[in-house]
Design an enzyme around this catalytic site. Structure first.
Site, PDB file in Angstrom:
ATOM      1  N   ASN A  84       0.824  -1.217   0.000  1.00  0.00           N
ATOM      2  CA  ASN A  84       0.000   0.000   0.000  1.00  0.00           C
ATOM      3  C   ASN A  84       0.856   1.265   0.000  1.00  0.00           C
ATOM      4  O   ASN A  84       1.666   1.485   0.907  1.00  0.00           O
ATOM      5  CB  ASN A  84      -0.898  -0.029   1.248  1.00  0.00           C
ATOM      6  CG  ASN A  84      -2.162   0.783   1.066  1.00  0.00           C
ATOM      7  OD1 ASN A  84      -2.389   1.384   0.017  1.00  0.00           O
ATOM      8  ND2 ASN A  84      -2.994   0.795   2.097  1.00  0.00           N
TER       9      ASN A  84
ATOM     10  N   HIS B 208     -15.057  -4.629  10.344  1.00  0.00           N
ATOM     11  CA  HIS B 208     -14.737  -3.322  10.923  1.00  0.00           C
ATOM     12  C   HIS B 208     -15.993  -2.509  11.171  1.00  0.00           C
ATOM     13  O   HIS B 208     -16.628  -2.058  10.215  1.00  0.00           O
ATOM     14  CB  HIS B 208     -13.922  -2.491   9.941  1.00  0.00           C
ATOM     15  CG  HIS B 208     -12.513  -2.931   9.781  1.00  0.00           C
ATOM     16  ND1 HIS B 208     -11.536  -2.104   9.301  1.00  0.00           N
ATOM     17  CD2 HIS B 208     -11.905  -4.102  10.045  1.00  0.00           C
ATOM     18  CE1 HIS B 208     -10.386  -2.763   9.263  1.00  0.00           C
ATOM     19  NE2 HIS B 208     -10.592  -3.975   9.710  1.00  0.00           N
TER      20      HIS B 208
ATOM     21  N   ARG C 186     -14.349  -5.594  14.976  1.00  0.00           N
ATOM     22  CA  ARG C 186     -13.372  -4.592  15.395  1.00  0.00           C
ATOM     23  C   ARG C 186     -14.097  -3.270  15.533  1.00  0.00           C
ATOM     24  O   ARG C 186     -14.833  -2.863  14.633  1.00  0.00           O
ATOM     25  CB  ARG C 186     -12.275  -4.478  14.338  1.00  0.00           C
ATOM     26  CG  ARG C 186     -11.100  -3.609  14.760  1.00  0.00           C
ATOM     27  CD  ARG C 186     -10.118  -3.401  13.622  1.00  0.00           C
ATOM     28  NE  ARG C 186     -10.405  -2.166  12.922  1.00  0.00           N
ATOM     29  CZ  ARG C 186      -9.514  -1.486  12.182  1.00  0.00           C
ATOM     30  NH1 ARG C 186      -8.288  -1.950  12.037  1.00  0.00           N
ATOM     31  NH2 ARG C 186      -9.847  -0.378  11.566  1.00  0.00           N
TER      32      ARG C 186
ATOM     33  N   TYR D  76      -7.941   8.058  12.160  1.00  0.00           N
ATOM     34  CA  TYR D  76      -7.661   6.964  11.234  1.00  0.00           C
ATOM     35  C   TYR D  76      -8.517   5.751  11.597  1.00  0.00           C
ATOM     36  O   TYR D  76      -8.696   5.424  12.752  1.00  0.00           O
ATOM     37  CB  TYR D  76      -6.179   6.578  11.309  1.00  0.00           C
ATOM     38  CG  TYR D  76      -5.792   5.526  10.296  1.00  0.00           C
ATOM     39  CD1 TYR D  76      -5.588   5.865   8.977  1.00  0.00           C
ATOM     40  CD2 TYR D  76      -5.655   4.198  10.662  1.00  0.00           C
ATOM     41  CE1 TYR D  76      -5.257   4.908   8.031  1.00  0.00           C
ATOM     42  CE2 TYR D  76      -5.322   3.232   9.728  1.00  0.00           C
ATOM     43  CZ  TYR D  76      -5.116   3.602   8.412  1.00  0.00           C
ATOM     44  OH  TYR D  76      -4.789   2.644   7.483  1.00  0.00           O
TER      45      TYR D  76
ATOM     46  N   GLU E 110      -4.877  -4.283  19.225  1.00  0.00           N
ATOM     47  CA  GLU E 110      -3.955  -4.472  18.096  1.00  0.00           C
ATOM     48  C   GLU E 110      -2.926  -3.351  18.001  1.00  0.00           C
ATOM     49  O   GLU E 110      -3.269  -2.172  18.169  1.00  0.00           O
ATOM     50  CB  GLU E 110      -4.802  -4.521  16.827  1.00  0.00           C
ATOM     51  CG  GLU E 110      -4.034  -4.629  15.527  1.00  0.00           C
ATOM     52  CD  GLU E 110      -4.999  -4.794  14.360  1.00  0.00           C
ATOM     53  OE1 GLU E 110      -6.076  -5.401  14.546  1.00  0.00           O
ATOM     54  OE2 GLU E 110      -4.680  -4.300  13.266  1.00  0.00           O
TER      55      GLU E 110
ATOM     56  N   GLU F 260       0.964  -6.724  11.396  1.00  0.00           N
ATOM     57  CA  GLU F 260       0.557  -6.444  10.012  1.00  0.00           C
ATOM     58  C   GLU F 260       1.665  -5.787   9.203  1.00  0.00           C
ATOM     59  O   GLU F 260       1.649  -5.876   7.982  1.00  0.00           O
ATOM     60  CB  GLU F 260      -0.745  -5.626   9.966  1.00  0.00           C
ATOM     61  CG  GLU F 260      -0.620  -4.207  10.474  1.00  0.00           C
ATOM     62  CD  GLU F 260      -1.955  -3.463  10.465  1.00  0.00           C
ATOM     63  OE1 GLU F 260      -2.940  -4.011  10.980  1.00  0.00           O
ATOM     64  OE2 GLU F 260      -1.995  -2.344   9.938  1.00  0.00           O
TER      65      GLU F 260
ATOM     66  N   ARG G  70      -0.181 -11.225  13.426  1.00  0.00           N
ATOM     67  CA  ARG G  70      -1.059 -10.760  12.345  1.00  0.00           C
ATOM     68  C   ARG G  70      -0.360 -10.632  10.993  1.00  0.00           C
ATOM     69  O   ARG G  70      -0.831  -9.931  10.103  1.00  0.00           O
ATOM     70  CB  ARG G  70      -1.718  -9.430  12.742  1.00  0.00           C
ATOM     71  CG  ARG G  70      -2.547  -9.541  14.019  1.00  0.00           C
ATOM     72  CD  ARG G  70      -3.478  -8.360  14.213  1.00  0.00           C
ATOM     73  NE  ARG G  70      -4.422  -8.253  13.138  1.00  0.00           N
ATOM     74  CZ  ARG G  70      -4.353  -7.389  12.120  1.00  0.00           C
ATOM     75  NH1 ARG G  70      -3.363  -6.517  12.047  1.00  0.00           N
ATOM     76  NH2 ARG G  70      -5.263  -7.388  11.178  1.00  0.00           N
TER      77      ARG G  70
ATOM     78  N   HIS H  42      -3.867 -10.071   8.980  1.00  0.00           N
ATOM     79  CA  HIS H  42      -4.339  -8.827   8.380  1.00  0.00           C
ATOM     80  C   HIS H  42      -5.142  -9.168   7.121  1.00  0.00           C
ATOM     81  O   HIS H  42      -4.736 -10.006   6.330  1.00  0.00           O
ATOM     82  CB  HIS H  42      -3.086  -8.032   8.020  1.00  0.00           C
ATOM     83  CG  HIS H  42      -3.296  -6.618   7.652  1.00  0.00           C
ATOM     84  ND1 HIS H  42      -2.389  -5.925   6.898  1.00  0.00           N
ATOM     85  CD2 HIS H  42      -4.283  -5.748   7.927  1.00  0.00           C
ATOM     86  CE1 HIS H  42      -2.795  -4.683   6.738  1.00  0.00           C
ATOM     87  NE2 HIS H  42      -3.950  -4.549   7.350  1.00  0.00           N
TER      88      HIS H  42
ATOM     89  N   ASP I 241      -6.330  -3.509   1.130  1.00  0.00           N
ATOM     90  CA  ASP I 241      -5.111  -3.479   0.322  1.00  0.00           C
ATOM     91  C   ASP I 241      -4.469  -4.860   0.181  1.00  0.00           C
ATOM     92  O   ASP I 241      -3.464  -5.004  -0.516  1.00  0.00           O
ATOM     93  CB  ASP I 241      -4.097  -2.468   0.881  1.00  0.00           C
ATOM     94  CG  ASP I 241      -3.849  -2.616   2.363  1.00  0.00           C
ATOM     95  OD1 ASP I 241      -4.804  -2.538   3.148  1.00  0.00           O
ATOM     96  OD2 ASP I 241      -2.684  -2.803   2.746  1.00  0.00           O
TER      97      ASP I 241
HETATM   98  O1  EZ4 Z   1      -3.771   0.348   8.258  1.00  0.00           O
HETATM   99  O2  EZ4 Z   1      -4.307  -2.017   5.638  1.00  0.00           O
HETATM  100  O3  EZ4 Z   1      -5.885  -3.766  10.712  1.00  0.00           O
HETATM  101  N1  EZ4 Z   1      -5.965  -3.128   9.715  1.00  0.00           N
HETATM  102  C1  EZ4 Z   1      -5.312  -2.005   9.501  1.00  0.00           C
HETATM  103  C2  EZ4 Z   1      -5.407  -1.403   8.114  1.00  0.00           C
HETATM  104  C3  EZ4 Z   1      -4.039  -0.894   7.684  1.00  0.00           C
HETATM  105  C4  EZ4 Z   1      -3.913  -0.797   6.183  1.00  0.00           C
HETATM  106  C5  EZ4 Z   1      -2.493  -0.433   5.787  1.00  0.00           C
HETATM  107  O4  EZ4 Z   1      -2.278  -0.634   4.441  1.00  0.00           O
HETATM  108  O5  EZ4 Z   1      -4.653  -1.511  10.378  1.00  0.00           O
HETATM  109  O6  EZ4 Z   1      -6.363  -0.421   8.034  1.00  0.00           O
HETATM  110 CO    CO Z   2      -4.254  -2.804  12.028  1.00  0.00          CO
END
Ligand code: EZ4
Ligand code: CO
Length: 402
Positions: free
Chosen positions: A37, A122, A147, A159, A236, A262, A283, A312, A316
């Site tokens: 990514n 999510h 999550r 984020y 996480e 991840e 992960r 993960h 992406d």
């Molecule tokens: O930030 O896949 O657990 N998932 C995450 C994602 C990551 C992106 C990074 O490319 O944390 O949202």
């Molecule tokens: Co993550």
């Protein structure tokens, strides 16, 4: 059988993906995900300019030998670009081996250890009310694990929280956008969110939370402790994992389980965390950690230390990566959970696949190989478009880990 072609396909059906397609002289083909990514073209060049020429004429059956040849032979070890490129080759060779054998890859990995792969989705919202609606949506879809991410009062943008829900895409701009962070505001708010979610959904729904590397070990310890009443399945990436011994401090203070990995690309990134039992879930993914061959090595080390997988599976990671991940998930003894962020219809069109979701589980395809392909004509309709993950700053403007 010999490899006669190794094509790198870059496509953007809603987001960028890099895919390697290996072709043999007998017409059998295999695919591997190589998407990194925000750094996609670096891996595409590594594959096209430095790996594809080495593959021509090789026996595709020699998966381990090819892995060692690319890893040891490069001299320069590890790193996300190298390991994503090796992963793509490895994944494509497993695909070919499965097709030649006439078996789904999980049969070559020892066969099924479970009936389905438990996934988590999510749920995110700006407010707790929005979050509750999103959690309910996943519960209605049959998810057993969710999550939970929530906006933080006083911060303009967080984020992991987005207006687009089921198809959320964090790489949101041609040049990086910026998000603001305040540990003080965050630590005060998160426990109140989980109190509401637990209250509403009861004790058995599995709840997870992603901290995105934003805390120090002692702050993470405090967060873990404050979340203990809500019995999370995991917290996480509580801190950047460059300093593996830093996790000792978290462990000394909280029983909230920890999930990490991840951004890891090698067993050495995780070795101390696993050996000292500083984490509960690892992960790492097929695409970023050297393919099926290397990821299974990581999961085997983890199995010796009570650590389960929790790969993960954000958008992406292409359907090629997901198809490969499911072959491992269904077969390893120490599977934990698989992240599952749904891809858009355009992405699914470019990557036809046989895995499917039902009642909280993903099921790998039963077709020989990985059960996924790339439609190169469809892929050609979606040219590469630069996109980056946001950069995170403190309220005073300091760049902050994420
Ligand atoms: O930030 O896949 O657990 N998932 C995450 C994602 C990551 C992106 C990074 O490319 O944390 O949202
Ligand atoms: Co993550």
């Amino acid at each position: 059988m010999k490899i006669v072609d190794a094509r790198v396909i870059v496509t953007c059906p809603g987001r960028n993906f890099v895919t390697l397609k290996i072709v043999t002289d007998e017409g059998v083909t295999g695919v591997g995900d190589a998407t990194l990514n925000g750094r996609e073209l670096a891996v595409a060049s590594y594959l096209r300019d430095h790996v594809a020429p080495l593959l021509i004429g090789r026996d595709p059956a020699r998966i381990e030998d090819t892995w060692q040849y690319l890893y040891q032979g490069a001299y320069w070890r590890r790193g996300p670009v190298t390991m994503s490129a090796i992963a793509a080759v490895d994944t494509a060779l497993w695909d070919i081996k499965g097709k030649v054998a006439g078996l789904p890859v999980y049969q070559l990995l020892g066969g099924r250890s479970r009936e389905g792969v438990t996934v988590y989705g999510h749920a995110n919202g700006e407010t707790v009310e929005e979050v509750l609606v999103e959690v309910a949506r996943y519960v209605d879809l049959g998810y057993r694990a969710v999550r939970v991410q929530c906006g933080v009062p006083g911060l303009p943008k967080t984020y992991g929280v987005s207006a687009d829900k089921l198809f959320y895409e964090p790489a949101d701009a041609a040049l990086p956008s910026e998000a603001t962070w305040s540990t003080q505001r965050y630590l005060a708010h998160v426990p109140t969110v989980f109190a509401r979610v637990r209250d509403e959904f009861g004790p058995t729904l599995r709840l997870l939370h992603d901290v995105h590397h934003r805390l120090t070990p002692i702050e993470a310890a405090r967060l873990g402790r404050s979340l203990e009443p809500y019995a999370l399945t995991w917290m996480e990436d509580p801190v950047p994992a460059d300093l593996q011994e830093g996790f000792r401090l978290i462990r000394q203070h909280t029983t909230t389980p920890v999930a990490v990995g991840e951004v890891f690309n090698s067993i050495f990134d995780a070795a101390q965390l696993i050996r000292e039992q500083l984490i509960d879930y690892i992960r790492t993914t097929v695409v970023h950690a050297g393919g099926i061959t290397h990821l299974r090595r990581i999961f085997d080390l983890a199995a010796l230390h009570h650590v389960r997988s929790g790969s993960h599976g954000a958008t992406d990671l292409s359907p090629v990566c997901m198809a490969a991940a499911l072959q491992l998930d269904i077969s390893i003894p120490n599977f934990g959970l698989q992240e599952y962020m749904r891809h858009t219809a355009q992405t699914d069109e470019v990557f036809p696949h046989g895995y499917h979701y039902a009642d909280g589980y993903l099921h790998p395809a039963e077709a020989p190989g990985l059960g996924v392909d790339i439609d190169e004509e469809a892929a050609a309709r979606y040219p590469y478009a630069p996109a980056y993950l946001p950069v995170n700053r403190l309220e005073d403007g300091t760049v902050h880990p994420w």
